[in-house]
Design a protein around this motif. Sequence first.
Motif, PDB file in Angstrom:
ATOM      1  N   LEU A 220      20.647 -23.937 -12.370  1.00  0.00           N
ATOM      2  CA  LEU A 220      21.770 -24.728 -11.846  1.00  0.00           C
ATOM      3  C   LEU A 220      22.410 -24.028 -10.635  1.00  0.00           C
ATOM      4  CD1 LEU A 220      23.545 -27.264 -12.145  1.00  0.00           C
ATOM      5  CD2 LEU A 220      25.079 -25.934 -13.582  1.00  0.00           C
ATOM      6  N   ASN A 221      22.520 -22.700 -10.709  1.00  0.00           N
ATOM      7  CA  ASN A 221      23.082 -21.974  -9.564  1.00  0.00           C
ATOM      8  C   ASN A 221      22.194 -22.103  -8.324  1.00  0.00           C
ATOM      9  OD1 ASN A 221      25.287 -21.111 -11.000  1.00  0.00           O
ATOM     10  ND2 ASN A 221      24.380 -19.175 -11.612  1.00  0.00           N
ATOM     11  N   ALA A 222      20.879 -22.089  -8.541  1.00  0.00           N
ATOM     12  CA  ALA A 222      19.971 -22.243  -7.393  1.00  0.00           C
ATOM     13  C   ALA A 222      20.102 -23.649  -6.806  1.00  0.00           C
ATOM     14  CB  ALA A 222      18.536 -21.974  -7.818  1.00  0.00           C
ATOM     15  N   LEU A 223      20.238 -24.623  -7.686  1.00  0.00           N
ATOM     16  CA  LEU A 223      20.417 -26.008  -7.211  1.00  0.00           C
ATOM     17  C   LEU A 223      21.701 -26.123  -6.398  1.00  0.00           C
ATOM     18  CD1 LEU A 223      19.422 -29.036  -7.509  1.00  0.00           C
ATOM     19  CD2 LEU A 223      21.066 -29.229  -9.361  1.00  0.00           C
ATOM     20  N   GLY A 224      22.785 -25.573  -6.949  1.00  0.00           N
ATOM     21  CA  GLY A 224      24.072 -25.621  -6.258  1.00  0.00           C
ATOM     22  C   GLY A 224      23.998 -24.905  -4.921  1.00  0.00           C
ATOM     23  N   GLN A 225      23.362 -23.743  -4.914  1.00  0.00           N
ATOM     24  CA  GLN A 225      23.253 -22.976  -3.668  1.00  0.00           C
ATOM     25  C   GLN A 225      22.451 -23.754  -2.625  1.00  0.00           C
ATOM     26  OE1 GLN A 225      24.679 -20.448  -2.341  1.00  0.00           O
ATOM     27  NE2 GLN A 225      23.351 -20.243  -0.554  1.00  0.00           N
ATOM     28  N   ALA A 226      21.369 -24.409  -3.057  1.00  0.00           N
ATOM     29  CA  ALA A 226      20.541 -25.157  -2.103  1.00  0.00           C
ATOM     30  C   ALA A 226      21.353 -26.301  -1.486  1.00  0.00           C
ATOM     31  CB  ALA A 226      19.300 -25.705  -2.794  1.00  0.00           C
ATOM     32  N   PHE A 227      22.073 -27.025  -2.307  1.00  0.00           N
ATOM     33  CA  PHE A 227      22.866 -28.147  -1.779  1.00  0.00           C
ATOM     34  C   PHE A 227      23.995 -27.638  -0.898  1.00  0.00           C
ATOM     35  CE2 PHE A 227      21.777 -32.364  -3.652  1.00  0.00           C
ATOM     36  CZ  PHE A 227      20.579 -31.968  -4.213  1.00  0.00           C
ATOM     37  N   PHE A 228      24.613 -26.556  -1.330  1.00  0.00           N
ATOM     38  CA  PHE A 228      25.720 -25.998  -0.539  1.00  0.00           C
ATOM     39  C   PHE A 228      25.212 -25.523   0.814  1.00  0.00           C
ATOM     40  CE2 PHE A 228      28.664 -22.745   0.876  1.00  0.00           C
ATOM     41  CZ  PHE A 228      29.901 -23.315   0.609  1.00  0.00           C
ATOM     42  N   SER A 229      24.111 -24.791   0.777  1.00  0.00           N
ATOM     43  CA  SER A 229      23.612 -24.202   2.009  1.00  0.00           C
ATOM     44  C   SER A 229      23.138 -25.266   2.990  1.00  0.00           C
ATOM     45  CB  SER A 229      22.472 -23.238   1.685  1.00  0.00           C
ATOM     46  OG  SER A 229      22.129 -22.538   2.849  1.00  0.00           O
ATOM     47  N   LEU A 230      22.569 -26.350   2.462  1.00  0.00           N
ATOM     48  CA  LEU A 230      22.079 -27.396   3.371  1.00  0.00           C
ATOM     49  C   LEU A 230      23.157 -28.448   3.662  1.00  0.00           C
ATOM     50  CD1 LEU A 230      18.500 -27.808   1.854  1.00  0.00           C
ATOM     51  CD2 LEU A 230      19.036 -26.923   4.116  1.00  0.00           C
ATOM     52  N   SER A 231      24.362 -28.217   3.225  1.00  0.00           N
ATOM     53  CA  SER A 231      25.478 -29.171   3.414  1.00  0.00           C
ATOM     54  C   SER A 231      25.131 -30.556   2.873  1.00  0.00           C
ATOM     55  CB  SER A 231      25.828 -29.335   4.894  1.00  0.00           C
ATOM     56  OG  SER A 231      26.040 -28.115   5.513  1.00  0.00           O
ATOM     57  N   LEU A 232      24.577 -30.592   1.644  1.00  0.00           N
ATOM     58  CA  LEU A 232      24.129 -31.871   1.102  1.00  0.00           C
ATOM     59  C   LEU A 232      25.033 -32.391   0.002  1.00  0.00           C
ATOM     60  CD1 LEU A 232      20.320 -31.236   0.781  1.00  0.00           C
ATOM     61  CD2 LEU A 232      21.570 -32.426   2.584  1.00  0.00           C
ATOM     62  N   GLY A 233      24.909 -33.679  -0.247  1.00  0.00           N
ATOM     63  CA  GLY A 233      25.551 -34.255  -1.421  1.00  0.00           C
ATOM     64  C   GLY A 233      26.986 -34.663  -1.200  1.00  0.00           C
ATOM     65  N   MET A 234      27.527 -34.397  -0.005  1.00  0.00           N
ATOM     66  CA  MET A 234      28.917 -34.802   0.224  1.00  0.00           C
ATOM     67  C   MET A 234      29.102 -35.524   1.561  1.00  0.00           C
ATOM     68  SD  MET A 234      29.300 -32.363   2.505  1.00  0.00           S
ATOM     69  CE  MET A 234      31.043 -32.423   2.881  1.00  0.00           C
ATOM     70  N   GLY A 235      27.988 -35.949   2.143  1.00  0.00           N
ATOM     71  CA  GLY A 235      28.136 -36.857   3.277  1.00  0.00           C
ATOM     72  C   GLY A 235      28.172 -36.214   4.653  1.00  0.00           C
ATOM     73  N   TRP A 383      32.573 -23.044  -7.559  1.00  0.00           N
ATOM     74  CA  TRP A 383      31.633 -23.422  -8.602  1.00  0.00           C
ATOM     75  C   TRP A 383      31.592 -24.945  -8.802  1.00  0.00           C
ATOM     76  CZ3 TRP A 383      31.996 -25.951 -13.313  1.00  0.00           C
ATOM     77  CH2 TRP A 383      30.865 -25.852 -14.143  1.00  0.00           C
ATOM     78  N   PHE A 384      32.767 -25.537  -8.868  1.00  0.00           N
ATOM     79  CA  PHE A 384      32.847 -26.968  -9.166  1.00  0.00           C
ATOM     80  C   PHE A 384      32.237 -27.815  -8.049  1.00  0.00           C
ATOM     81  CE2 PHE A 384      35.361 -30.996  -9.203  1.00  0.00           C
ATOM     82  CZ  PHE A 384      34.834 -31.505 -10.385  1.00  0.00           C
ATOM     83  N   THR A 385      32.502 -27.445  -6.796  1.00  0.00           N
ATOM     84  CA  THR A 385      31.933 -28.251  -5.706  1.00  0.00           C
ATOM     85  C   THR A 385      30.425 -28.019  -5.625  1.00  0.00           C
ATOM     86  OG1 THR A 385      32.566 -26.501  -4.152  1.00  0.00           O
ATOM     87  CG2 THR A 385      33.996 -28.422  -4.257  1.00  0.00           C
ATOM     88  N   ALA A 386      30.001 -26.749  -5.576  1.00  0.00           N
ATOM     89  CA  ALA A 386      28.578 -26.486  -5.359  1.00  0.00           C
ATOM     90  C   ALA A 386      27.723 -26.909  -6.555  1.00  0.00           C
ATOM     91  CB  ALA A 386      28.345 -25.006  -5.036  1.00  0.00           C
ATOM     92  N   ASN A 387      28.172 -26.572  -7.752  1.00  0.00           N
ATOM     93  CA  ASN A 387      27.294 -26.813  -8.895  1.00  0.00           C
ATOM     94  C   ASN A 387      27.471 -28.184  -9.537  1.00  0.00           C
ATOM     95  OD1 ASN A 387      26.493 -24.247  -8.395  1.00  0.00           O
ATOM     96  ND2 ASN A 387      26.735 -23.508 -10.495  1.00  0.00           N
ATOM     97  N   ILE A 388      28.596 -28.822  -9.302  1.00  0.00           N
ATOM     98  CA  ILE A 388      28.806 -30.136  -9.932  1.00  0.00           C
ATOM     99  C   ILE A 388      28.847 -31.261  -8.891  1.00  0.00           C
ATOM    100  CG2 ILE A 388      30.261 -31.517 -11.489  1.00  0.00           C
ATOM    101  CD1 ILE A 388      29.149 -29.033 -12.877  1.00  0.00           C
ATOM    102  N   LEU A 389      29.849 -31.223  -8.005  1.00  0.00           N
ATOM    103  CA  LEU A 389      30.033 -32.370  -7.111  1.00  0.00           C
ATOM    104  C   LEU A 389      28.838 -32.595  -6.183  1.00  0.00           C
ATOM    105  CD1 LEU A 389      33.810 -32.315  -6.050  1.00  0.00           C
ATOM    106  CD2 LEU A 389      32.685 -33.700  -7.779  1.00  0.00           C
ATOM    107  N   LEU A 390      28.320 -31.520  -5.575  1.00  0.00           N
ATOM    108  CA  LEU A 390      27.222 -31.726  -4.623  1.00  0.00           C
ATOM    109  C   LEU A 390      25.950 -32.268  -5.294  1.00  0.00           C
ATOM    110  CD1 LEU A 390      27.569 -28.665  -2.176  1.00  0.00           C
ATOM    111  CD2 LEU A 390      28.562 -30.940  -2.005  1.00  0.00           C
ATOM    112  N   PRO A 391      25.493 -31.664  -6.388  1.00  0.00           N
ATOM    113  CA  PRO A 391      24.296 -32.235  -7.016  1.00  0.00           C
ATOM    114  C   PRO A 391      24.517 -33.667  -7.516  1.00  0.00           C
ATOM    115  CG  PRO A 391      24.644 -29.996  -7.805  1.00  0.00           C
ATOM    116  CD  PRO A 391      25.856 -30.361  -7.005  1.00  0.00           C
ATOM    117  N   VAL A 392      25.713 -33.955  -8.046  1.00  0.00           N
ATOM    118  CA  VAL A 392      25.965 -35.324  -8.510  1.00  0.00           C
ATOM    119  C   VAL A 392      25.942 -36.275  -7.313  1.00  0.00           C
ATOM    120  CG1 VAL A 392      27.680 -36.873  -9.523  1.00  0.00           C
ATOM    121  CG2 VAL A 392      27.219 -34.667 -10.587  1.00  0.00           C
TER     122      VAL A 392
END
Length: 449
Positions: A220-235, A383-392
């Motif tokens: 889950l941390n790797a997923l969150g990091q990938a989305f965070f790093s690529l600025s994904l999941g939040m538009g 934690w909440f943005t990277a691991n929850i909001l971005l993947p969702v």
Amino acid sequence: MSELKKRDSFGSKIGIIAAAAGSAIGLGNIYRFPCEAGSNGGGAFIMIYLLIVLCLGLPVVIAEFVIGRRAQSNEVGSFRILSKGSRLWPCVGYVGVLCALLILAFYSTVSGWTIEYIVRAVQNDFSGKDLQALETDFSSFINAPVRPIIWQALFIAVTALIIFKGVKDGIEKYVKILMPLLLVLLIALCVKSLTLDGAKQGLSFLFKADFSKIDNDVILNALGQAFFSLSLGMGCMITYGSYISKSDRMSSTALSVVLCDTSIAIMAGIVIFPAAFTFGVSPEAGMGLVFNTLPMIFNQMYGGYFFCLMFFILLSIAALTSTVSLLEVMVAFATEELHISRNKATVCSSIIAFAIGVLATLSLRAGTSLSVGGMSFFDMLDWFTANILLPVGGFFIVIFVGWFLGKKVFVEEITNNHTIASKGKLLIFFLIRYVAPVAVAVIFISRLV
Ligand code: PHE
């Protein structure tokens, strides 16, 4: 048509790559990635991270570009326009805008630190200090009552100034020159780090995958990091996608962004870990890992003063191009959906982000009561943005493109209305439609269970 006309767009292909890469490359690569890799076991984390970037990250970047360019609107507007009046889909956009606000809040804390470190670098403050002295300095800075907040305010103000100027003049011009410079500097640092005594240990920590370390949390941390790093999941990439010209090759743009972002993160790892092992900084040191290890490298380098100063200036700029993209999501939303003037939207969004950001900054002080469930408010936002909001958010974005817009629209966008060839289009569509949603759901559910 009038809506189309008044929208700014990027002047060149290299402009959009630079801006999207500018959003993606930032503290997430140089600060967050080493911290996450360090506290999640190193090699095993990195292997999963790379797998996720390739199979989920790349398709989600493309899906976001497709939505933005097709709709030519901000994030909420894009969902509204493309879903033809559905009330539910725009909610994905609203959550994304909220997420941009929350990320900007805590991101500006660390961005502010980069200014402090520029000032210290100018004063040659690190020179001759040992690790313990650097650690003490770092912790007395984050515990200082006002200094971190002033830097944070300054950082948000500069971000707002750039946003005032609009997409093309504001973002494109700077990123095009500065990002390549950061890359060159990182290469120089990698070379230095690889000559240190701890190089072998650092590299084996980074690249030797110990599978026993992999558990649901690490994934889950790797997923969150990938989305965070690529600025994904939040538009962010939806908003930037809306500025991509109709003749751009979106899939190759997306691939360039993903490759740049990922190689910078890996390079940051190659700089940090050999040095951390050499100087005795624990890979799990978290926040101090980067801010204390780097000055130690510079102290040992020929021309260290110059490299140190350059590094913190470029780190600050990398953070700036990311905060600009975060603020742009909010401002594009406020101007187009709430019909507020661009200037007013910029000022209001900045003030709200700063207000929440101050709490994040204060929550890092020793003995503070600003914590939620045992985590500081800062860590909780992170934690909440990277691991929850971005993947969702990413989950709903791929569902939207894969199932709601469907293959016809996707192919039209990816081939610029059948005027260019796109070899991997069906594979990418398969990843968007089936693999990405299933993978995100499985990672989530297995973590919950
Ligand atoms: N991707 C940026 C970084 O790596 C952070 C960011 C996240 C920016 C989400 C925009 C949106 O630093």
